[in-house]
Scaffold this motif. Structure first.
Motif, PDB file in Angstrom:
ATOM      1  N   ALA B 100      -6.403   5.461   2.324  1.00 13.76           N
ATOM      2  CA  ALA B 100      -6.132   4.229   3.125  1.00 13.76           C
ATOM      3  C   ALA B 100      -6.143   3.063   2.262  1.00 13.76           C
ATOM      4  CB  ALA B 100      -6.688   4.090   4.407  1.00 13.76           C
ATOM      5  N   SER B 101      -6.922   3.126   1.063  1.00  9.59           N
ATOM      6  CA  SER B 101      -7.174   1.890   0.258  1.00  9.59           C
ATOM      7  C   SER B 101      -5.679   1.269  -0.349  1.00  9.59           C
ATOM      8  CB  SER B 101      -8.087   2.519  -1.026  1.00  9.59           C
ATOM      9  OG  SER B 101      -7.242   3.332  -1.943  1.00  9.59           O
ATOM     10  N   VAL B 102      -4.510   1.761  -0.180  1.00 11.18           N
ATOM     11  CA  VAL B 102      -3.375   1.474  -0.900  1.00 11.18           C
ATOM     12  C   VAL B 102      -2.980   0.107   0.205  1.00 11.18           C
ATOM     13  CG1 VAL B 102      -2.507   3.422  -1.977  1.00 11.18           C
ATOM     14  CG2 VAL B 102      -2.208   3.137   0.679  1.00 11.18           C
ATOM     15  N   ALA B 103      -3.523   0.023   1.391  1.00 14.74           N
ATOM     16  CA  ALA B 103      -3.295  -0.929   2.260  1.00 14.74           C
ATOM     17  C   ALA B 103      -4.225  -2.095   2.528  1.00 14.74           C
ATOM     18  CB  ALA B 103      -2.885  -0.455   3.489  1.00 14.74           C
ATOM     19  N   ASP B 104      -5.462  -1.529   1.693  1.00 17.71           N
ATOM     20  CA  ASP B 104      -6.766  -2.425   2.047  1.00 17.71           C
ATOM     21  C   ASP B 104      -6.541  -3.802   1.377  1.00 17.71           C
ATOM     22  OD1 ASP B 104      -8.408  -0.587   3.326  1.00 17.71           O
ATOM     23  OD2 ASP B 104      -9.630  -0.633   1.656  1.00 17.71           O
TER      24      ASP B 104
END
Lengths: 428, 725
Positions: B100-104
């Protein structure tokens, strides 16, 4: 044989006044508080009767400007009749809260033992004990809520004027050994409400000036030789009116200074506590500390029931926990549930996160920019006030008058708040 | 550079299922597809996976397949070829699965306005300053971005002006609550004032009530007295009437008595009635004397008359004896006949009767017996009668003629004497008459008896008169007594009327009745008032005793004070937040002021590139509005630009921002959906160059259905990756 005389000096009864500065009174305490002033008044009457005083003086503000309830009105007049039955005359003047005009509108008539001194001119009465003239009473009340700034309320209230005025009615008035004056005045403490220079009163030839208005006990020139005294209000009714409140039992003796005895009458005392929680590491430690502080404060009060406003101060790592929703409210509830006679109305968190602002500045990141900006803004409080005024106006809201005075403190809190918010992501 | 989108796998989205698109390169990518090839679907899919599927609301196309959940995966690759990551989404509630870090480092709003570009989106840049601030303060060296902190502050501030019921701190709500409470306090205050007035009324009512009760009591007594008086009056008046009647009766009696008396008096001579008893006695004496005299005379007359009669009888007897011889012969003859008859007749009857009687007894016939007996009886009677007749004496006197003579003389003498006596008597009678007349008894003429009778009458009359007087006196005295009673009764009556308070002439029972009625009405009126008063009294007593313990006014005032405190506290808090926001905004602006010139310089450059030098400058006006300047230094606001130029302006600004804010959405591609269609070929080439510049910093995926655009892009960036749908 030297004559002596005892009377009860009260003022600022403020029957019907609501308690100010409270925010979240529980229903039980609300029921308690609406009775408190009336109970204090009952204590005053009881004291007058049990101590068998010669007479009682009320130096203004019997009723609050917010109008007393029907029950409180009855209570006052019943109290006066009780004193009448005990043979105790009452001399009263009107204050800024219950000016002469408000008494005129009242449907109630004063019992015979109650003498109201006039408000349009100085008035004088003679107190006789067993037919012998004993004390001349001179004074003047408020005609309406405000006192004209160009007039001195004490004008014409002197022993000589009293003797001259009473000569016709009471030919033996000159034999009275004592004379007292009654005023509802700001003295030199409140410049708005009929201020009087104490030296004017001291030169009036009165043995004692029974004053009212400032709500607190105040003796001039000093306890060892009281000449001008404020008895204070009988029940503190504002978060600022902390500490014991009551009436003054005055004994006048020929050739001696007046002897004063403070009679506590308040049903509830107020306390503003600042509790430094720097050394606490858990919430239970904080609540224990608060209760210890409450007991310490109550130890000095004259009555058991105490209502308090507690501010938590200090630098603590618990600041973040305290700022979470409901934590403070739970703490308040816990304190209130612990002892029925203590009530904490408001608990304020004034603690600070341990934060090295100097280090932040040196990092040169956004907080450094922020601190530089806040420093500039805080150096210009007028602009901040103007900004707030505009913001409130834009939203059609009224800015509290205290905002302007507290803008420095608010700014500091705002700065800390923003820093708290900016750092909130760090723990995650 | 780090991650970039390499593949897109649409498991189920719109019309596509299980479709893999890619691979994409890290820089510029051009996706060519004809209409309906799925370009927009692709753009929506990428946003949907990263920030959540659009909620099915209204008529919008949410790309939800008819019988499946939307699902898909984005595959990311690292530019250095190291480990890849992927994110996928099925249900919104489950969130983003995988790395999910891609959208953080990006929020949905920023993605929408800055990363997902369409022709429409390019016509403006909403909240330019906010977006700018957001992009430019990202990565400021704090835990939370200043822009986020600002948003949080805004949210908290909004609570104070919110009108929602739940927001406790809303100043608007608190103020309206205060207004409401003030209104209630005013009402309660009025009530208290009214109570005080009512207390006053109550205090005044008590003496009124007592007074009224006393009045009613008085009236009751008065009415009772009146009624008693009336009864007395009635009786008195009846008595009076009776008395009057009696008096009238007595008067009538008197009158009749008088009449009677008058009549009686008319019958009797007046003078006789007037004589006294002495006179009468005198008269009687005189009459007595006269009577004696008269008797004497009478006696003399009687004597004379007797003498005369005797003498005359003697004379006449003499005369009669002469005829007696003749008479005696005839008498004897007669006597014989008489004896014969008196023997024959009884014998004849005897003979007839006895046998008849006998026969009758024999045949026991009563009638024959009776007849027989009768005949015998008649015979006996006849015999007796004849016997009596036989023994009658006879006379003799012949020779006495001498004696006749003598006797005649005596007779004459006696006659003379008689005449003298009569004359005497006559004289006497005249004297009597005269005397009687003189005595007032003329009516009696010469009759003493009459005179005496007259006197008796007179006596009677006198007695009658006396009786009359007596009776009259009795009547008068009775009448007087009655009249006195009447007078007394009248006095009583007048006294009573006076007591009632009426003048004499007005005093009638009707008037008294009317008076009583008036008093009664008055009493009724008072009683009604009293009842009303009592009701009010009771009402007030209850009301006041109830109100005595009431604390609602004080409670309301306490509430109002608490509300005031809460409002003051809220206002202080609000002020604190306003100051905080003010500080934060200033800090953000201060930080932006360093990076903004860079952004606008870059945007100006890009716009100039795209418009081939026609528009040379993009800037922010003093009041925060975007403006552009052309080569001739004409300053315009974006609204006055043509559609193409406007889109070019915002594309330039976005590219500048995206290049400057290189720490926002580092792994997220910029997907531009046919944004160059409104550009002419020259400007399109410029735009393509600008996009190529952006592609040096970020992954750009340009979707188009125009082959010439693909061609233009190839010219601008020869190293681009082409994908065909």
């Amino acid at each position: 044989m030297t004559e002596s005389l005892t009377f009860l000096h009260t003022a600022d009864l403020h029957l019907g006044a609501p308690f100010r500065g409270l925010a979240k009174v529980s229903p039980a305490w609300a029921a308690r508080l609406v009775q408190a002033i009336a109970e204090a008044f009952d204590r005053v009457i009881d004291t007058a009767v049990s101590r068998k005083v010669d007479f009682m003086v009320i130096s203004g503000d019997v009723f609050d400007a917010s109008r007393a309830s029907y029950g409180d009105y009855l209570r006052f007049f019943e109290g006066m009749r009780t004193l009448g039955k005990a043979g105790i005359p009452v001399y009263l003047i009107t204050g800024n809260h219950d000016p002469y005009t408000s008494w005129q509108q009242s449907a109630f008539s004063l019992p015979e033992n109650v003498h109201m001194l006039p408000a349009d001119k100085p008035g004088f009465e003679l107190f006789r004990r067993n037919g012998k003239p004993l004390c001349v009473i001179g004074g003047r009340g408020y005609y309406n809520q405000s006192w004209p700034i160009d007039e001195c309320i004490a004008d014409g209230i002197t022993r000589d004027a009293a003797l001259a005025a009473l000569q016709q009615r009471e030919p033996d008035v000159a034999q009275a050994p004592f004379a007292i004056g009654m005023l509802h005045t700001g003295l030199n403490l409140d410049p708005v409400k009929a201020p009087v220079n104490p030296s004017v009163l001291l030169s009036a030839g009165m043995d004692y000036w029974a004053c009212g208005h400032i709500h607190m006990r105040y003796i001039h020139p000093g306890e060892d030789g009281p000449r001008i005294a404020f008895s204070g209000c009988i029940q503190g009714r504002d978060i600022k009116e902390t500490g014991p409140r009551g009436a003054q039992l005055v004994t006048l003796s020929e050739g001696a200074v007046p002897q004063l005895e403070f009679i506590p009458t308040a049903s509830v005392v107020w306390q503003r506590l600042r509790v430094d929680v720097s050394d606490c590491t858990t919430l239970p430690e904080i609540s224990d500390l608060i209760i210890r502080e409450l007991f310490r404060a109550n130890g000095k009060a004259h009555c058991e029931e105490m209502i308090s406003r507690i501010a938590l101060t200090g630098t603590t790592a618990l600041h973040e926990v305290l700022s979470r929703p409901d934590v403070l409210e739970d703490l308040r509830k816990h304190v209130n549930d612990s002892y029925a006679s203590f009530f904490c109305d408001t608990m304020v968190d004034e603690t600070q996160e341990p934060r090295d602002k100097r280090a932040l500045r040196e990092e040169g990141l956004f907080p450094a920019v922020f601190l530089r900006v806040t420093e500039t803004q805080r150096s210009l409080p007028e602009e901040q006030v103007a900004f707030l005024q505009q913001e409130f106006l834009d939203r059609g809201l009224q800015m509290p008058s205290s905002c302007a005075g507290k803008v420095g403190k608010l700014s500091e809190q705002a700065e800390n708040l923003v820093l708290d918010m900016l750092s909130q992501g760090e723990e995650r | 550079m780090g991650k970039y989108l390499e593949h897109v796998k649409m498991d189920a989205f719109g019309a596509f299922s299980n479709r893999l698109i890619g691979p994409f390169g890290p820089g510029m990518n051009v996706v060519f597809g004809r209409n309906e090839a799925g370009k927009t679907t692709f753009a929506q899919f990428v946003g949907g996976v990263l920030f959540g599927w659009e909620e099915a609301r209204g008529q919008r196309n949410t790309y939800k397949p008819d019988n499946a959940e939307r699902a898909g995966t984005l595959f990311f690759a690292n530019e250095d070829g190291s480990e890849a990551s992927q994110v996928s989404r099925i249900r919104n509630a489950d969130g983003l699965q995988g790395d999910a870090s891609v959208a953080d480092d990006i929020d949905r709003e920023t993605y929408r306005t800055m990363f997902s570009l369409t022709s429409d989106e390019l016509r403006q840049l909403r909240n330019t300053t906010d977006v700018t601030a957001k992009l430019l303060t990202a990565g400021s060296g704090t835990g939370a971005s200043p822009a986020h902190a600002l948003i949080a502050l805004q949210d908290r501030l909004a609570q104070f002006t919110s009108k929602a019921a739940a927001s406790e701190k809303s100043l608007v709500k608190l103020e309206s609550e205060q207004d409401e409470l003030r209104r209630r306090i005013a009402a309660e205050s009025d009530r208290v004032e009214r109570l005080k007035r009512e207390d006053h009324e109550f205090a005044e009512l008590k003496p009124q009530r007592d007074e009224l009760l006393a009045k009613i009591g008085d009236l009751n007594t008065a009415i009772e007295t009146l009624k008693a008086n009336r009864k007395t009056l009635e009786k008195t008046e009846a008595d009076e009437a009776e008395l009057e009647e009696k008096i009238a009766d007595l008067r009538a009696q008197e009158e009749s008595l008088r009449c009677e008396h008058r009549l009686a008096q008319r019958e009797h001579p007046e003078e006789l009635a007037g004589i006294t008893a002495t006179e009468e006695r005198h008269l009687r004496d005189r009459i007595e004397a006269l009577a004696v005299q008269e008797a004497k005379t009478e006696h003399a007359v009687d004597l004379a008359r007797d003498n005369y009669a005797t003498s005359r009888a003697a004379y006449e007897a003499m005369l009669e004896a002469q005829d007696e011889q003749n008479e005696a012969i005839r008498a004897r003859r007669q006597q014989r006949v008489q004896i014969g008859l008196s023997v024959a007749l009884p014998v004849a009857f005897m003979f007839a009767g006895i046998p008849l009687f006998m026969h009758g007894r024999e045949i026991t016939s009563l009638s024959f017996t009776a007849l027989g007996f009768f005949l015998v009886l008649v015979a006996v009677v006849l015999a007796a009668a004849s016997l009596i007749m036989l023994f009658k004496p006879g006379r003799k006197g012949d020779e006495r003629s001498q004696r006749v003579q003598d006797r005649h003389w005596v007779m004459l003498q006696d006659k003379k004497k008689l005449e003298a006596c009569l004359a005497e008597q006559g004289k006497q009678r005249q004297a009597v008459q005269a005397e009687l007349a003189a005595a007032g008894l003329s009516e009696a003429k010469d009759s003493l008896r009459h005179a005496r009778a007259l006197l008796d009458e007179a006596k009677d009359v006198r007695a009658e008169n006396a009786l009359y007087v007596q009776r009259k006196q009795a009547l008068v005295s009775r009448r007087t007594a009655l009249e006195e009673s009447l007078e007394k009764a009248r006095e009583t009556r007048e006294g009573l009327y006076a007591e009632i308070g009426m003048r004499r002439e007005r005093g009638t029972l009707e008037a008294v009745d009317a008076f009583i009625a008036r008093k009664t009405r008055q009493r009724e009126g008072l009683m009604e008032t009293s009842e009303h008063l009592n009701r009010r009294y009771g009402e007030l007593r209850q009301l006041l005793s109830q109100a005595k313990g009431e604390r609602s006014f004080d409670e309301l005032k306490l509430q109002a004070q608490q509300l005031q405190t809460r409002r003051d506290e809220a206002a202080m808090e609000f002020a604190k937040l306003l100051l905080a926001r003010h500080m934060l905004e200033a800090a953000i602006a201060s930080r932006e002021s360093k990076s903004q010139p860079e952004v606008y310089a870059r945007a100006s450059e890009l716009l100039s590139l795209m418009t081939d030098g026609k528009w040379v400058k993009v800037s922010m006006s003093a009041d925060g509005r975007l403006q552009v300047t052309d080569a001739l230094r004409t300053v315009r606001e974006p609204v006055y630009l043509s559609l193409g130029t406007c889109q070019q302006l915002y594309l330039a600004l976005r590219i500048a921002l995206l290049v400057t804010a290189d720490n926002v959405g580092r792994a997220v591609p910029i997907i531009a959906d046919d944004i160059l269609v409104n550009f002419d070929s020259q400007r399109r080439a410029g735009a393509a160059k600008a996009l190529a510049q952006l592609a040096c910093h970020r992954q750009v995926i340009l979707l188009t259905c125009h082959e010439e655009i693909v061609e233009t892009m190839r010219v601008a960036d020869p190293g681009l990756t082409e994908v065909v749908l």
